[in-house]
Design an enzyme around this catalytic site. Structure first.
Site, PDB file in Angstrom:
ATOM      1  N   ALA A  64      17.861 -24.102  35.899  1.00  0.00           N
ATOM      2  CA  ALA A  64      16.981 -24.670  36.593  1.00  0.00           C
ATOM      3  C   ALA A  64      17.467 -25.040  37.717  1.00  0.00           C
ATOM      4  O   ALA A  64      18.559 -24.923  38.855  1.00  0.00           O
ATOM      5  CB  ALA A  64      16.810 -25.858  35.481  1.00  0.00           C
ATOM      6  N   GLY A 107      19.856 -22.349  32.634  1.00  0.00           N
ATOM      7  CA  GLY A 107      17.673 -22.092  31.823  1.00  0.00           C
ATOM      8  C   GLY A 107      17.593 -20.413  31.729  1.00  0.00           C
ATOM      9  O   GLY A 107      17.376 -20.221  31.456  1.00  0.00           O
ATOM     10  N   GLU A 110      19.344 -19.391  28.884  1.00  0.00           N
ATOM     11  CA  GLU A 110      18.235 -19.817  28.072  1.00  0.00           C
ATOM     12  C   GLU A 110      16.845 -18.629  27.414  1.00  0.00           C
ATOM     13  O   GLU A 110      16.241 -18.428  26.940  1.00  0.00           O
ATOM     14  CB  GLU A 110      18.318 -21.251  28.057  1.00  0.00           C
ATOM     15  CG  GLU A 110      19.572 -22.301  27.258  1.00  0.00           C
ATOM     16  CD  GLU A 110      18.677 -23.642  28.333  1.00  0.00           C
ATOM     17  OE1 GLU A 110      18.671 -24.012  29.557  1.00  0.00           O
ATOM     18  OE2 GLU A 110      19.519 -24.673  27.351  1.00  0.00           O
ATOM     19  N   GLU A 130      26.344 -25.602  32.479  1.00  0.00           N
ATOM     20  CA  GLU A 130      25.828 -26.900  32.387  1.00  0.00           C
ATOM     21  C   GLU A 130      26.334 -28.683  32.451  1.00  0.00           C
ATOM     22  O   GLU A 130      27.071 -29.107  32.582  1.00  0.00           O
ATOM     23  CB  GLU A 130      24.621 -27.425  31.299  1.00  0.00           C
ATOM     24  CG  GLU A 130      23.858 -26.403  31.524  1.00  0.00           C
ATOM     25  CD  GLU A 130      23.385 -25.829  31.096  1.00  0.00           C
ATOM     26  OE1 GLU A 130      24.549 -24.924  30.401  1.00  0.00           O
ATOM     27  OE2 GLU A 130      22.411 -24.623  30.811  1.00  0.00           O
TER      28      GLU A 130
HETATM   29  N1  DAK Z   1      19.688 -24.445  41.374  1.00  0.00           N
HETATM   30  C1  DAK Z   1      19.201 -24.163  42.727  1.00  0.00           C
HETATM   31  N2  DAK Z   1      19.418 -24.126  43.490  1.00  0.00           N
HETATM   32  C2  DAK Z   1      20.749 -22.553  43.464  1.00  0.00           C
HETATM   33  C3  DAK Z   1      20.889 -22.271  41.375  1.00  0.00           C
HETATM   34  C4  DAK Z   1      20.029 -23.325  41.156  1.00  0.00           C
HETATM   35  N3  DAK Z   1      20.625 -23.840  39.748  1.00  0.00           N
HETATM   36  N4  DAK Z   1      22.024 -21.432  41.959  1.00  0.00           N
HETATM   37  C5  DAK Z   1      21.804 -21.158  43.052  1.00  0.00           C
HETATM   38  N5  DAK Z   1      20.816 -21.563  43.828  1.00  0.00           N
HETATM   39  C6  DAK Z   1      20.989 -21.217  45.312  1.00  0.00           C
HETATM   40  C7  DAK Z   1      22.011 -21.578  46.493  1.00  0.00           C
HETATM   41  O1  DAK Z   1      22.196 -23.372  46.769  1.00  0.00           O
HETATM   42  C8  DAK Z   1      21.259 -21.101  47.214  1.00  0.00           C
HETATM   43  O2  DAK Z   1      21.168 -21.925  48.256  1.00  0.00           O
HETATM   44  P1  DAK Z   1      20.470 -21.815  49.801  1.00  0.00           P
HETATM   45  O3  DAK Z   1      22.448 -22.679  49.510  1.00  0.00           O
HETATM   46  O4  DAK Z   1      21.156 -20.202  50.260  1.00  0.00           O
HETATM   47  O5  DAK Z   1      19.856 -22.461  50.611  1.00  0.00           O
HETATM   48  C9  DAK Z   1      21.687 -19.746  46.982  1.00  0.00           C
HETATM   49  O6  DAK Z   1      20.580 -20.085  45.773  1.00  0.00           O
HETATM   50  C10 DAK Z   1      22.688 -18.532  46.469  1.00  0.00           C
HETATM   51  O7  DAK Z   1      23.088 -18.984  45.599  1.00  0.00           O
HETATM   52  P2  DAK Z   1      24.805 -19.488  46.046  1.00  0.00           P
HETATM   53  O8  DAK Z   1      25.464 -18.893  47.964  1.00  0.00           O
HETATM   54  O9  DAK Z   1      25.331 -20.016  45.707  1.00  0.00           O
HETATM   55  O10 DAK Z   1      25.541 -18.179  45.457  1.00  0.00           O
HETATM   56  P3  DAK Z   1      27.012 -17.329  45.052  1.00  0.00           P
HETATM   57  O11 DAK Z   1      26.443 -15.745  45.365  1.00  0.00           O
HETATM   58  O12 DAK Z   1      27.822 -18.191  46.356  1.00  0.00           O
HETATM   59  O13 DAK Z   1      26.711 -18.615  43.926  1.00  0.00           O
HETATM   60  C11 DAK Z   1      26.453 -18.281  41.618  1.00  0.00           C
HETATM   61  C12 DAK Z   1      26.039 -18.133  42.861  1.00  0.00           C
HETATM   62  C13 DAK Z   1      24.946 -18.326  40.313  1.00  0.00           C
HETATM   63  C14 DAK Z   1      27.569 -18.581  41.308  1.00  0.00           C
HETATM   64  C15 DAK Z   1      25.871 -19.812  41.948  1.00  0.00           C
HETATM   65  O14 DAK Z   1      24.598 -19.998  42.805  1.00  0.00           O
HETATM   66  C16 DAK Z   1      25.702 -21.208  41.146  1.00  0.00           C
HETATM   67  O15 DAK Z   1      27.132 -21.974  40.243  1.00  0.00           O
HETATM   68  N6  DAK Z   1      24.788 -21.506  40.925  1.00  0.00           N
HETATM   69  C17 DAK Z   1      24.433 -22.638  40.057  1.00  0.00           C
HETATM   70  C18 DAK Z   1      24.436 -21.995  38.502  1.00  0.00           C
HETATM   71  C19 DAK Z   1      24.495 -23.390  37.264  1.00  0.00           C
HETATM   72  O16 DAK Z   1      25.048 -24.246  37.288  1.00  0.00           O
HETATM   73  N7  DAK Z   1      23.461 -22.641  36.870  1.00  0.00           N
HETATM   74  C20 DAK Z   1      23.089 -24.394  35.348  1.00  0.00           C
HETATM   75  C21 DAK Z   1      21.819 -25.076  35.954  1.00  0.00           C
HETATM   76  S1  DAK Z   1      21.452 -26.674  34.773  1.00  0.00           S
HETATM   77  C22 DAK Z   1      15.352 -27.912  29.846  1.00  0.00           C
HETATM   78  C23 DAK Z   1      15.338 -26.602  30.586  1.00  0.00           C
HETATM   79  C24 DAK Z   1      16.184 -25.847  31.265  1.00  0.00           C
HETATM   80  C25 DAK Z   1      16.808 -26.870  31.823  1.00  0.00           C
HETATM   81  C26 DAK Z   1      17.322 -28.013  31.271  1.00  0.00           C
HETATM   82  C27 DAK Z   1      16.208 -28.424  30.792  1.00  0.00           C
HETATM   83  N8  DAK Z   1      14.462 -28.814  29.320  1.00  0.00           N
HETATM   84  C28 DAK Z   1      13.758 -28.281  28.743  1.00  0.00           C
HETATM   85  C29 DAK Z   1      14.506 -30.409  29.184  1.00  0.00           C
HETATM   86  C30 DAK Z   1      18.414 -26.279  32.169  1.00  0.00           C
HETATM   87  C31 DAK Z   1      20.150 -26.852  33.263  1.00  0.00           C
HETATM   88  C32 DAK Z   1      20.138 -25.763  34.069  1.00  0.00           C
HETATM   89  O17 DAK Z   1      20.636 -24.149  33.930  1.00  0.00           O
END
Ligand code: DAK
Length: 256
Positions: A64, A107, A110, A130
């Site tokens: 997400a 997400g 998921e 998360e």
């Molecule tokens: N959200 C927003 N932006 C994201 C992102 C994310 N999840 N993942 C990557 N990006 C963006 C980065 O901010 C970056 O943007 P700029 O800085 O270039 O503007 C761009 O994508 C490239 O990412 P990186 O520079 O970080 O790329 P790397 O290759 O260095 O790293 C990475 C890749 C996948 C390891 C890293 O980006 C990362 O750790 N991303 C976050 C992964 C994460 O934590 N995901 C879980 C998020 S929480 C619900 C439904 C769904 C959910 C909850 C509730 N309900 C129905 C109630 C879900 C929650 C989640 O998913």
């Protein structure tokens, strides 16, 4: 017109692609609305019999959109009612196959698990990070993972937040098969096309019965299966399938 989602039909199979590559296909609210609208349109389209959901080379979806969530409150999150969108994906009645290359995190993982089957490219990485953000999965991660890989392995993935490779995901029973990235979409489409040759009503009822198995007692599941089985004798495809077998010719299923 979709900003984030492309649909391309290949015969009876729709390929739905998430296109927000610069943000690694982070699932913002607008994207999720478009995605669900597209999937529902495929589901309602009589010419389509199976759907393949895919992302980009580097990411199926990295979760997400964290930027959208960072300043949210508990009530704000609840009011958003995002779970409704995810429930609508679970409401898709046709076979839904995820073709995953790159990151499928949070997400994104998921979303892949909400699909019926997962074909993974070698580069795929599955995880629920998360916990590293101070929260936990909210779109079914704890439920899907536990059902797919068992309690102990699910807890390890959920508590550490560390991703697993495609091969490890295969060993865990999370994905159907692992193929080279360049073949991932083609493999998923080929599988979807094989399923699309089967009688659509029976295919949908099999899906209904299998999800019931995740949700009910063995006895209730058996009874539900039996009723769906009887119902299939109301279809032309049952007559066609059995007659074609006896006449030693391939069946021609019409979906009724
Ligand atoms: N959200 C927003 N932006 C994201 C992102 C994310 N999840 N993942 C990557 N990006 C963006 C980065 O901010 C970056 O943007 P700029 O800085 O270039 O503007 C761009 O994508 C490239 O990412 P990186 O520079 O970080 O790329 P790397 O290759 O260095 O790293 C990475 C890749 C996948 C390891 C890293 O980006 C990362 O750790 N991303 C976050 C992964 C994460 O934590 N995901 C879980 C998020 S929480 C619900 C439904 C769904 C959910 C909850 C509730 N309900 C129905 C109630 C879900 C929650 C989640 O998913």
């Amino acid at each position: 017109m979709s900003t984030y989602i492309q649909r391309e039909d290949r015969g009876a199979v729709s390929v739905v692609r998430i296109c927000r590559e610069k943000q690694l296909n982070a699932l913002n609210l607008a994207l999720m609305d478009e995605l669900v609208a597209t999937l529902e349109a495929c589901d309602a389209d009589d010419s389509i019999r199976a759907i393949v959901l895919t992302g980009g080379e580097k990411a199926f979806a990295a979760g997400a959109d964290i930027a959208e969530m960072a300043d949210q409150t508990a009530i704000g999150m609840k009011k958003l009612g995002q779970f409704r969108v995810w429930d609508r994906i679970r409401g898709i009645t046709k076979p839904l196959i995820a073709a995953v290359t790159g990151y499928a995190l949070g997400g994104g993982c998921e979303l892949a698990m909400t699909c019926d089957l997962i074909i993974a490219g070698q580069s795929a990485r599955f995880g629920q990070p998360e916990v590293k953000l101070g929260v936990m999965p909210g779109a079914g991660g704890t439920q899907w993972l536990t059902r797919a890989v068992g309690k102990a392995r699910a807890l390890e993935l959920l508590w550490t937040g560390d991703p697993v490779t495609a091969d490890e995901a295969y060993r865990l029973g999370l994905v159907n098969r692992v193929v080279p990235d360049a073949r991932c979409l083609e493999e998923a489409v080929a599988l979807a096309q094989r399923i699309a040759e089967r009688p659509p009503v029976a295919v949908q009822m099999i899906k209904e019965a299998v999800y019931q198995a995740l949700d009910t007692t063995l006895q209730d599941g058996m009874e539900a299966e039996r009723n769906l089985f009887y119902l299939l004798f109301a279809t032309e495809d049952q007559r066609e399938g059995m007659r074609a077998f006896m006449e030693k010719r391939p069946p021609e299923f019409k979906g009724r």
